[in-house]
Design a protein around this motif. Structure first.
Motif, short mmCIF file in Angstrom:
data_model
loop_
_atom_site.label_atom_id
_atom_site.label_comp_id
_atom_site.label_asym_id
_atom_site.label_seq_id
_atom_site.Cartn_x
_atom_site.Cartn_y
_atom_site.Cartn_z
N CYS A 139 0.84 -1.20 0.00
CA CYS A 139 0.00 0.00 0.00
C CYS A 139 0.88 1.25 0.00
O CYS A 139 1.82 1.35 0.80
CB CYS A 139 -0.92 0.02 1.22
N ARG A 154 -2.31 3.88 -3.66
CA ARG A 154 -2.19 2.68 -4.50
C ARG A 154 -2.12 1.43 -3.63
O ARG A 154 -1.52 1.44 -2.56
CB ARG A 154 -0.95 2.76 -5.40
N CYS A 155 -2.72 0.34 -4.16
CA CYS A 155 -2.73 -0.95 -3.48
C CYS A 155 -2.58 -2.04 -4.53
O CYS A 155 -3.26 -2.01 -5.56
CB CYS A 155 -4.04 -1.13 -2.71
N TYR A 166 -9.99 -4.98 -4.77
CA TYR A 166 -9.44 -4.19 -3.68
C TYR A 166 -10.50 -3.31 -3.04
O TYR A 166 -11.38 -2.76 -3.73
CB TYR A 166 -8.28 -3.32 -4.19
N TRP A 168 -10.75 -0.19 0.07
CA TRP A 168 -10.01 0.72 0.95
C TRP A 168 -10.81 0.98 2.23
O TRP A 168 -12.05 1.01 2.22
CB TRP A 168 -9.73 2.04 0.25
N GLY A 197 -6.92 -1.12 -7.76
CA GLY A 197 -6.53 -0.85 -6.37
C GLY A 197 -6.18 0.59 -6.08
O GLY A 197 -5.57 0.86 -5.05
N TYR A 212 -5.38 4.99 6.59
CA TYR A 212 -5.91 4.25 5.45
C TYR A 212 -5.24 2.88 5.35
O TYR A 212 -4.03 2.74 5.56
CB TYR A 212 -5.68 5.02 4.14
N SER A 213 -6.05 1.87 5.02
CA SER A 213 -5.55 0.52 4.77
C SER A 213 -6.33 -0.07 3.60
O SER A 213 -7.43 0.39 3.29
CB SER A 213 -5.70 -0.38 6.01
N CYS A 214 -5.76 -1.09 2.98
CA CYS A 214 -6.36 -1.69 1.79
C CYS A 214 -6.44 -3.20 1.96
O CYS A 214 -5.53 -3.82 2.52
CB CYS A 214 -5.54 -1.33 0.55
N ARG A 224 -5.04 -7.88 4.38
CA ARG A 224 -5.07 -6.41 4.46
C ARG A 224 -3.70 -5.89 4.86
O ARG A 224 -3.02 -6.48 5.70
CB ARG A 224 -6.13 -5.96 5.46
N CYS A 225 -3.33 -4.76 4.28
CA CYS A 225 -2.05 -4.14 4.64
C CYS A 225 -2.21 -3.31 5.91
O CYS A 225 -3.32 -2.89 6.25
CB CYS A 225 -1.54 -3.25 3.49
#
Length: 285
Positions: A139, A154-155, A166, A168, A197, A212-214, A224-225
Motif C-alpha cells: 500500500c 495505490r494498493c 481491492y 479501501w 486498487g 488508510y488501509s487496503c 489487508r495491509c
C-alpha cells in the motif's frame, strides 16, 4: 477401356481405405474428446484422474506435464521429481497431497496395452488450475498532502489467483465504491478502482485526514495491509511569505556589501597588487 480402368482404380482406393481404417483400429491411438479442467486450492489435495479402464498387469502408464518442454511425472512405474514426496498413485490417477501454484499446467496420461491386433495406445489430457489466496498487499499512502490537490493511494497484490479485487478502509471503516452513497464520506470526493486498487482524491480536503488501509480479496481468501496515516494541511501562506522576505533581505545585504566594497576601492586595490606582482616577477628571475 478407360471407364473400366477408372472403376478398378476406385475399387483399389476403397480397399486401401478399408485396410487403413482397420489398421488404425488395431494399432492406432485414441484420445479423450472431453478436456478436463481440474481446480484446486493451493496447499490442499487434488486428484488428477486418467479416464481409462481398470489397470492390468500388462498395461503401461506414463504421466507427462506439457509446456515449453515435456517433463515426466510418472515414468517406469515411479513418480518423478518432487512428486515422489507429496503424491501417490491410485490406479491410473495421481493424488497430489500438497498442491502448489507451480503444479498448474497441462497434463497428459498415456496408457499402452497389448491387444490381439497389436499394441494399443490411449491418452487423456487435463488442465490443472491452482487457486491462490492474496498475499499482504503493498500500500502506498502519502504521509502528508496539501488541501485542494489531487492525491492518489495505490494498493497491489501480485500473488492472488484469480486476480483479487481491492477495498479501501479509512480509520477501520470500509469506504464505499461510490462516495455519494454514504453519509459518513458525503463531503469527500474520491474515485475508487476495485480492479487496479487505486483510491484517488480529486480535491483532497482536511476531512480526508486519517489512517488508510487496503484489503485484497478473491474467492480463496483475503489479506489487508497495515494502516498508514495521511495528514491533509492547508497551504502555509505566512510561512511562504516569511521565506521570501528572508531571501530578499539576504540578497539585498549581499548587494549592499558589494557596492560598499567597490566604493572603498577594495576590488581596484586587489587588481593593482596583482599587476605589480606580475611585473616584479621577471626581475627576480
Amino acid at each position: 477401356m478407360a471407364r473400366r480402368s477408372r472403376h478398378r482404380l476406385l475399387l483399389l482406393l476403397l480397399r486401401y481405405l478399408v485396410v487403413a481404417l482397420d489398421y488404425h483400429k488395431a494399432y492406432g491411438f485414441s484420445a479423450s474428446k472431453d478436456h478436463q479442467v481440474v481446480t484446486a486450492i493451493e496447499y490442499q489435495e487434488v486428484i488428477l484422474a486418467c479416464k481409462y479402464p481398470k489397470k492390468t498387469s500388462s498395461s503401461r502408464l506414463e504421466w507427462k506435464k506439457l509446456g515449453h518442454s515435456v517433463s515426466f511425472v510418472y515414468y517406469q512405474q515411479a513418480l518423478q521429481g518432487d512428486f515422489k514426496d507429496r503424491a501417490e498413485m491410485i490406479d491410473f490417477s495421481i493424488r497430489i497431497k500438497n498442491v502448489t501454484r507451480n503444479d498448474a499446467g497441462k497434463y497428459r496420461c498415456e496408457v499402452s496395452a497389448p491387444s490381439e491386433q497389436g499394441q494399443n495406445l490411449e491418452e487423456d489430457t487435463l488442465t490443472l488450475e491452482v487457486l491462490v489466496a492474496p498475499a499482504v498487499p503493498s500500500c502506498e499512502v502519502p504521509s502528508s498532502a496539501l488541501r485542494g490537490t489531487v492525491v492518489e493511494l495505490r494498493c497491489q497484490d501480485r500473488e492472488g489467483n484469480p486476480a483479487p479485487e481491492y477495498t479501501w478502509f479509512k480509520d477501520g471503516i470500509r469506504l464505499l465504491e461510490n462516495p455519494k452513497l454514504g453519509s459518513a464520506s458525503a463531503n469527500s470526493s474520491y474515485t475508487m478502482n476495485t480492479k487496479s486498487g487505486t483510491l484517488q482524491f480529486n480535491t483532497v480536503s482536511k476531512l480526508d485526514s486519517g489512517e488508510y488501509s487496503c484489503e485484497a480479496r478473491n474467492s480463496v481468501g483475503h489479506r489487508r495491509c497495515p494502516g498508514k496515516r495521511m495528514q491533509v494541511d492547508d497551504l502555509n501562506i505566512s510561512g511562504i511569505i516569511a521565506a521570501v522576505v528572508v531571501v530578499a533581505l539576504v540578497i539585498s545585504v549581499c548587494g549592499l556589501g558589494v557596492c560598499y566594497a567597490q566604493r572603498k576601492g577594495y576590488f581596484s586595490k586587489n587588481v593593482q597588487d596583482d599587476t605589480r606582482v606580475s611585473h616584479e616577477a621577471p626581475r627576480r628571475i
